[in-house]
Design an enzyme around this catalytic site. Sequence first.
Site, short mmCIF file in Angstrom:
data_model
loop_
_atom_site.label_atom_id
_atom_site.label_comp_id
_atom_site.label_asym_id
_atom_site.label_seq_id
_atom_site.Cartn_x
_atom_site.Cartn_y
_atom_site.Cartn_z
CG ASP A 71 -76.74 61.42 63.75
OD1 ASP A 71 -76.19 62.43 63.28
OD2 ASP A 71 -76.73 61.13 64.96
N GLY A 109 -75.32 61.71 71.83
CA GLY A 109 -76.18 60.54 71.73
C GLY A 109 -76.06 59.72 72.99
CG HIS A 151 -75.44 65.26 61.04
ND1 HIS A 151 -74.60 64.68 61.98
CD2 HIS A 151 -74.62 65.63 60.00
CE1 HIS A 151 -73.35 64.69 61.53
NE2 HIS A 151 -73.34 65.25 60.33
CG HIS A 153 -78.22 65.59 65.99
ND1 HIS A 153 -77.57 66.70 65.50
CD2 HIS A 153 -77.57 64.53 65.47
CE1 HIS A 153 -76.57 66.33 64.72
NE2 HIS A 153 -76.54 65.00 64.67
CG ASP A 159 -72.85 65.19 66.08
OD1 ASP A 159 -73.04 64.46 67.08
OD2 ASP A 159 -73.33 64.96 64.95
N GLY A 160 -70.43 64.53 68.75
CA GLY A 160 -69.62 63.32 68.89
C GLY A 160 -68.64 63.40 70.05
N GLY A 205 -70.59 59.10 61.58
CA GLY A 205 -71.59 58.07 61.32
C GLY A 205 -71.85 57.08 62.43
C1 DX5 Z 1 -71.83 60.74 64.66
C2 DX5 Z 1 -73.22 61.27 64.78
C3 DX5 Z 1 -73.57 61.74 66.16
C4 DX5 Z 1 -73.65 60.63 67.18
C5 DX5 Z 1 -72.91 61.10 68.38
O1 DX5 Z 1 -71.36 60.88 63.39
O2 DX5 Z 1 -73.38 62.37 63.89
O3 DX5 Z 1 -74.72 62.56 66.17
O4 DX5 Z 1 -74.95 60.28 67.53
O5 DX5 Z 1 -72.87 60.09 69.30
P1 DX5 Z 1 -72.07 60.15 70.66
O6 DX5 Z 1 -72.62 61.32 71.43
O7 DX5 Z 1 -72.35 58.85 71.28
O8 DX5 Z 1 -70.62 60.36 70.33
ZN ZN Z 2 -74.91 63.84 64.06
#
Ligand code: DX5
Ligand code: ZN
Length: 214
Positions: free
Chosen positions: A34, A196, A65, A32, A174-175, A141
């Site tokens: 970002d 992430g 994304h 993925h 996501d997140g 973000g």
């Molecule tokens: C946040 C991003 C995610 C981010 C998630 O807006 O779109 O993809 O990397 O991170 P974690 O898993 O650490 O919440």
């Molecule tokens: Zn994302």
Amino acid sequence: MKQVSASILSANWLKLGEELKRAEEAGCDCIHVDITDGHFVSNLTMGMDITRAVCGATNLRTDVHLMIEEPGRFIAAFADAGADSITFHHEATAHPFELIREIKKHGKLAGVALDPATPVEAIEHYLDQVDLVLLVAVCVGFGGQKFIDAVDEKIKRLAKMREDKDLHFEIQVDGGINTGNGAEKRQLGVDNLVGGSMIFLSEDIKDTVRLLKA
Ligand code: DX5
Ligand code: ZN
């Protein structure tokens, strides 16, 4: 479908090639990527050159994304960079049908993403056009935040809409996902858990992915 996506926002960028291998070997299904522009969200992350390098270095599906304004300006560029799917934010466009057509014209999977506060009903009239829906569950973000509980209700509603309309798009969240809440999100209807920090900062990445797929 129980999938796990590794969001490279939390990877060690000095060792990106190794990080991609680590995610692959651990059993992740997608990478993925970002993309932010400092306007739609107040962060600057990656662009198309990194995307191109990542797409060329992994056999996994690559999901882009786009957390950017006027996403239509960059569809061709990210398609050319090798992304397998391109996901735009509903909040960033007044012309979703046009964007989806453009993404599909390039032979890519088309996705729509929603901020935590945007109701799933906002995309109801074009759900039949998309391949995936990404529900963002944190302030968009940035990595490493806590899952916003109100998103649970959105997952349930979206899964119900999909069933009622007999559609087959993939549901991604996501997140704020971790091994402690992943299973419960799956039960609500999530196919693909995007993470992430839970992936790249975990002590045992294989075990983390195994738990998220269980
Ligand atoms: C946040 C991003 C995610 C981010 C998630 O807006 O779109 O993809 O990397 O991170 P974690 O898993 O650490 O919440
Ligand atoms: Zn994302």
